[in-house]
Design an enzyme around this catalytic site. Structure first.
Site, PDB file in Angstrom:
ATOM      1  N   ASP A   1       0.759  -1.121   0.071  1.00  0.00           N
ATOM      2  CA  ASP A   1      -0.022   0.034  -0.158  1.00  0.00           C
ATOM      3  C   ASP A   1       0.603   1.135  -0.110  1.00  0.00           C
ATOM      4  O   ASP A   1       1.597   1.461   0.988  1.00  0.00           O
ATOM      5  CB  ASP A   1      -0.837  -0.107   1.242  1.00  0.00           C
ATOM      6  CG  ASP A   1      -2.054   1.034   1.121  1.00  0.00           C
ATOM      7  OD1 ASP A   1      -1.802   2.218   0.466  1.00  0.00           O
ATOM      8  OD2 ASP A   1      -3.142   0.597   1.679  1.00  0.00           O
TER       9      ASP A   1
ATOM     10  N   HIS B   1      -3.665  -0.918  -1.775  1.00  0.00           N
ATOM     11  CA  HIS B   1      -4.871  -0.209  -1.166  1.00  0.00           C
ATOM     12  C   HIS B   1      -5.863  -0.405  -1.815  1.00  0.00           C
ATOM     13  O   HIS B   1      -6.953  -0.943  -1.005  1.00  0.00           O
ATOM     14  CB  HIS B   1      -4.658   1.556  -1.408  1.00  0.00           C
ATOM     15  CG  HIS B   1      -5.570   2.056  -0.470  1.00  0.00           C
ATOM     16  ND1 HIS B   1      -5.476   2.387   0.855  1.00  0.00           N
ATOM     17  CD2 HIS B   1      -6.602   2.796  -0.604  1.00  0.00           C
ATOM     18  CE1 HIS B   1      -6.210   3.101   1.364  1.00  0.00           C
ATOM     19  NE2 HIS B   1      -7.031   3.438   0.362  1.00  0.00           N
TER      20      HIS B   1
END
Length: 464
Positions: free
Chosen positions: A410, A438
């Site tokens: 992420d 993400h």
């Protein structure tokens, strides 16, 4: 081996230096561009801002505008009446990080007049009778749908919320009827997304047992997806929570429930847990944006620097920096892309040969700049100073299970954020998913995630 290690260190330092230098150059130019666009929009707003464009027309006698409610009289005159009292407006403004200067000045003027005269003063002005007739529906037929603002598209998908209840969020509900459901689950999406983030991934992959025992509620947050997008809203934490309560908890008589939230939704989930401590059965947080505030630092500014570090690389950080620091550039992007999203979607599908996830594109494009800008600053950044208190309440006053998922790759919200949550709430279980970011923390592994959710719900203990 030592030589290889030294080479990597040199390359890393060189890359950082280049990134810093390029970032400084690029953002210096963006500062000038945003200033120039600010001037252009100030001029354009004098002529084209939606002061005459109603959000929706509920009857031939009234229309809602950016600045308030236009009440149309039989004599062809109109007057501006604020949607709420000055006191309520001031309470809302005090809960925000960023507010429109025009609204602040208007409330300030009204407050001054009230203090001087002891009563509210409502400004009146006369408008052209042709405009009045147009708003009343006498010209061009009855207005039954919103006239798009500058950042809106007029397609059926973007304006679908106007055909339903304007006092409620769009809610996608699945599962048994009220008396047959064992428990309820509320799904909250992230920033510039929609309920489709859950309904197109998790919902289809839940087992038949889960679908028969749990009522599932996936919402489009205020200003996003198919939910209402009021032009006069500040999109504060309070407004988002109240809309969730009156759209899901109250009409569906939800007394206790599990929460599954992603990114921005994690902030709303924690706030809901604090507000309804005896109703939460479990908290499942995906990529929670929790950055502990250093002693002496200003919370909102620190949050903005962490979420949007003003770097050109990685790309997602660059996009966040544009959205967070440059209002007029991001407004232009919204004007060029969101308003013409059907063409953009066509090009994206053509280039990717339909490999692009359609629901992700729809969730990204179906919002207004007003909703995105204020939600970003007033919820994500504006509540940074409250996160410690929220987590302390979850730790001390709630007994529910807390599970945190995070993608190792992420680049928007670093994995350290989840460990920060665990340090504040020791019973929280953190699971880091390798080679996921993400979005792909759910998209692409929806079957596995659905099984994980079912295990959490089945093993959770009632709170309180």
């Amino acid at each position: 081996m030592d030589a290889m290690g030294k080479t990597r260190s040199v390359l890393t330092l060189t890359g950082r230096f280049i990134n810093e230098a390029v970032s400084f150059f690029v953002f210096s130019i963006l500062d000038l561009v945003d200033f120039f666009l600010c001037f252009l929009y100030k001029v354009a707003d004098l002529f084209f801002e939606a002061e005459w464009k109603p959000c929706y027309c509920s009857s031939s006698k009234e229309a809602i505008t950016n600045s308030g409610k236009i009440l149309l009289s039989e004599q062809g005159e109109s007057k501006i009446v604020c949607l709420s009292s000055t006191k309520l407006q001031l309470e809302e403004i005090s809960d925000t990080l960023y507010t429109r200067p025009s609204l602040l000045s208007e409330v300030s003027k009204m407050t001054t007049r009230e203090n001087k005269r002891g009563s509210a003063v409502r400004s009146k002005f006369t408008v052209n009778s042709t405009i009045v007739e147009m708003l009343q529906g006498k010209i061009g037929g009855q207005i039954c749908h919103p006239i798009p603002r500058w950042s809106d598209c007029d397609c059926k998908f973007c304006t679908s919320w106007t055909s339903s209840c304007k006092e409620s969020l769009y809610v996608k509900a699945e599962g048994p009827k009220d008396h047959d459901a064992r428990e309820d689950v509320l799904f909250i999406h992230g920033f510039i997304s929609s309920s489709a983030f859950w309904t197109e991934t998790v919902f289809p992959n839940l087992s038949s047992a889960a679908k028969s025992n749990f009522r599932l509620f996936a919402i489009d947050l205020l200003g996003f997806g198919r939910s209402p997008k009021p032009a006069d809203s500040m999109y504060t934490l309070r407004e988002h929570l109240e809309m969730i309560e009156q759209s899901v908890l109250e009409p569906h008589k939800v007394k206790s429930f599990h929460i599954v939230a992603h990114s921005l939704g994690c902030i709303l989930a924690l706030a809901l847990a604090v507000k309804h401590p005896n109703s939460i059965k479990s908290l499942t947080l995906l990529a929670p944006p929790y950055f502990p505030i250093p002693k002496g630092a200003q919370a909102t500014q620190h949050m903005m620097r962490m979420v949007a570090p003003r770097r050109v690389w990685p790309v997602i950080a660059f996009g966040a920096s544009i959205a967070c620091w440059y209002e007029h550039i991001s407004r232009t992007v919204c004007l060029l892309i969101c308003k013409n999203h059907r063409f953009v979607e066509f090009v994206a599908k053509l280039v990717t040969r339909n490999r692009m996830r359609t629901f992700l594109l729809e969730g990204f494009f179906c919002h207004t700049h007003n909703a995105a800008w204020h939600t970003l600053h007033n919820v994500i950044c504006g509540t940074a100073g409250k996160m410690d208190a929220y987590l302390d309440t979850v730790r001390d006053n709630l007994k529910c299970n807390v599970n945190v998922f995070h993608g190792r790759d992420d680049e928007l919200i670093p994995v350290e954020c989840s460990y920060n949550v665990q340090s504040r709430v020791p019973r929280a279980r953190v699971k880091v998913i390798e080679k996921k970011d993400h979005i792909t923390i759910v998209v692409g592994r929806q079957k596995a995630f659905a099984r994980e959710l079912e295990a959490i719900w089945n093993n959770s203990s009632p709170s309180g």
